[in-house]
Write a protein that holds these residues in place. Structure first.
Motif, PDB file in Angstrom:
ATOM      1  N   GLU A  96       0.822  -1.207   0.000  1.00 41.85           N
ATOM      2  CA  GLU A  96       0.000   0.000   0.000  1.00 41.85           C
ATOM      3  C   GLU A  96       0.858   1.260   0.000  1.00 41.85           C
ATOM      4  O   GLU A  96       0.560   2.237  -0.693  1.00 41.85           O
ATOM      5  N   ALA A  97       1.958   1.246   0.737  1.00 44.62           N
ATOM      6  CA  ALA A  97       2.868   2.398   0.754  1.00 44.62           C
ATOM      7  C   ALA A  97       3.488   2.625  -0.618  1.00 44.62           C
ATOM      8  O   ALA A  97       3.596   3.767  -1.080  1.00 44.62           O
ATOM      9  N   ILE A  98       3.873   1.546  -1.283  1.00 40.78           N
ATOM     10  CA  ILE A  98       4.440   1.668  -2.634  1.00 40.78           C
ATOM     11  C   ILE A  98       3.420   2.303  -3.570  1.00 40.78           C
ATOM     12  O   ILE A  98       3.742   3.204  -4.345  1.00 40.78           O
ATOM     13  N   ALA A  99       2.181   1.852  -3.480  1.00 38.50           N
ATOM     14  CA  ALA A  99       1.136   2.390  -4.348  1.00 38.50           C
ATOM     15  C   ALA A  99       0.850   3.853  -4.039  1.00 38.50           C
ATOM     16  O   ALA A  99       0.604   4.652  -4.940  1.00 38.50           O
ATOM     17  N   THR A 100       0.908   4.206  -2.776  1.00 34.63           N
ATOM     18  CA  THR A 100       0.597   5.571  -2.362  1.00 34.63           C
ATOM     19  C   THR A 100       1.606   6.577  -2.906  1.00 34.63           C
ATOM     20  O   THR A 100       1.233   7.681  -3.302  1.00 34.63           O
ATOM     21  N   VAL A 101       2.878   6.214  -2.954  1.00 33.70           N
ATOM     22  CA  VAL A 101       3.904   7.166  -3.388  1.00 33.70           C
ATOM     23  C   VAL A 101       4.133   7.166  -4.900  1.00 33.70           C
ATOM     24  O   VAL A 101       4.884   7.993  -5.393  1.00 33.70           O
ATOM     25  N   SER A 102       3.501   6.273  -5.624  1.00 34.75           N
ATOM     26  CA  SER A 102       3.697   6.240  -7.077  1.00 34.75           C
ATOM     27  C   SER A 102       2.963   7.408  -7.723  1.00 34.75           C
ATOM     28  O   SER A 102       1.903   7.816  -7.275  1.00 34.75           O
ATOM     29  N   LYS A 103       3.564   7.942  -8.763  1.00 29.64           N
ATOM     30  CA  LYS A 103       2.991   9.083  -9.480  1.00 29.64           C
ATOM     31  C   LYS A 103       2.984   8.775 -10.968  1.00 29.64           C
ATOM     32  O   LYS A 103       3.838   8.042 -11.459  1.00 29.64           O
ATOM     33  N   PRO A 104       2.027   9.349 -11.696  1.00 27.74           N
ATOM     34  CA  PRO A 104       1.984   9.113 -13.138  1.00 27.74           C
ATOM     35  C   PRO A 104       3.282   9.543 -13.824  1.00 27.74           C
ATOM     36  O   PRO A 104       3.927  10.501 -13.411  1.00 27.74           O
TER      37      PRO A 104
END
Length: 93
Positions: A29-37
């Protein structure tokens, strides 16, 4: 501990399968939260995201036999996939 450590068994949690699955879910979830387009100039990082997704798939495979569908882990993986559609666009599909 990292997802790789959990996957290889180098985890400090030992036999705490539920704890490792929960930690994995929070990490995903943390990895997904910090990802940006991405923009076009970031396209070269797509292989790195592919490696992350392969690791997440292996984590899911590891815990599905031991816990069934541990809600936090599966929800986090779904969140990551949704973010990857946004981040990678057609490259994810």
């Amino acid at each position: 501990q990292t997802l790789s450590e959990i996957l290889t068994g180098a985890s400090r949690a030992g036999s705490d399968v539920a704890g490792c699955a929960g930690w994995s879910g929070r990490s995903i979830e943390a990895i997904a939260t910090v990802s940006k387009p991405f923009t076009v100039q970031h396209a070269s990082t797509a292989p790195a995201w592919e490696a992350v997704l392969l690791l997440v798939a292996k984590i899911l495979e590891k815990f599905v036999q031991q816990l069934g569908r541990e809600i936090g882990l599966w929800r986090a993986a779904l969140f990551l996939c949704r973010r990857m559609v946004e981040v990678l666009g057609d490259r994810f599909l």
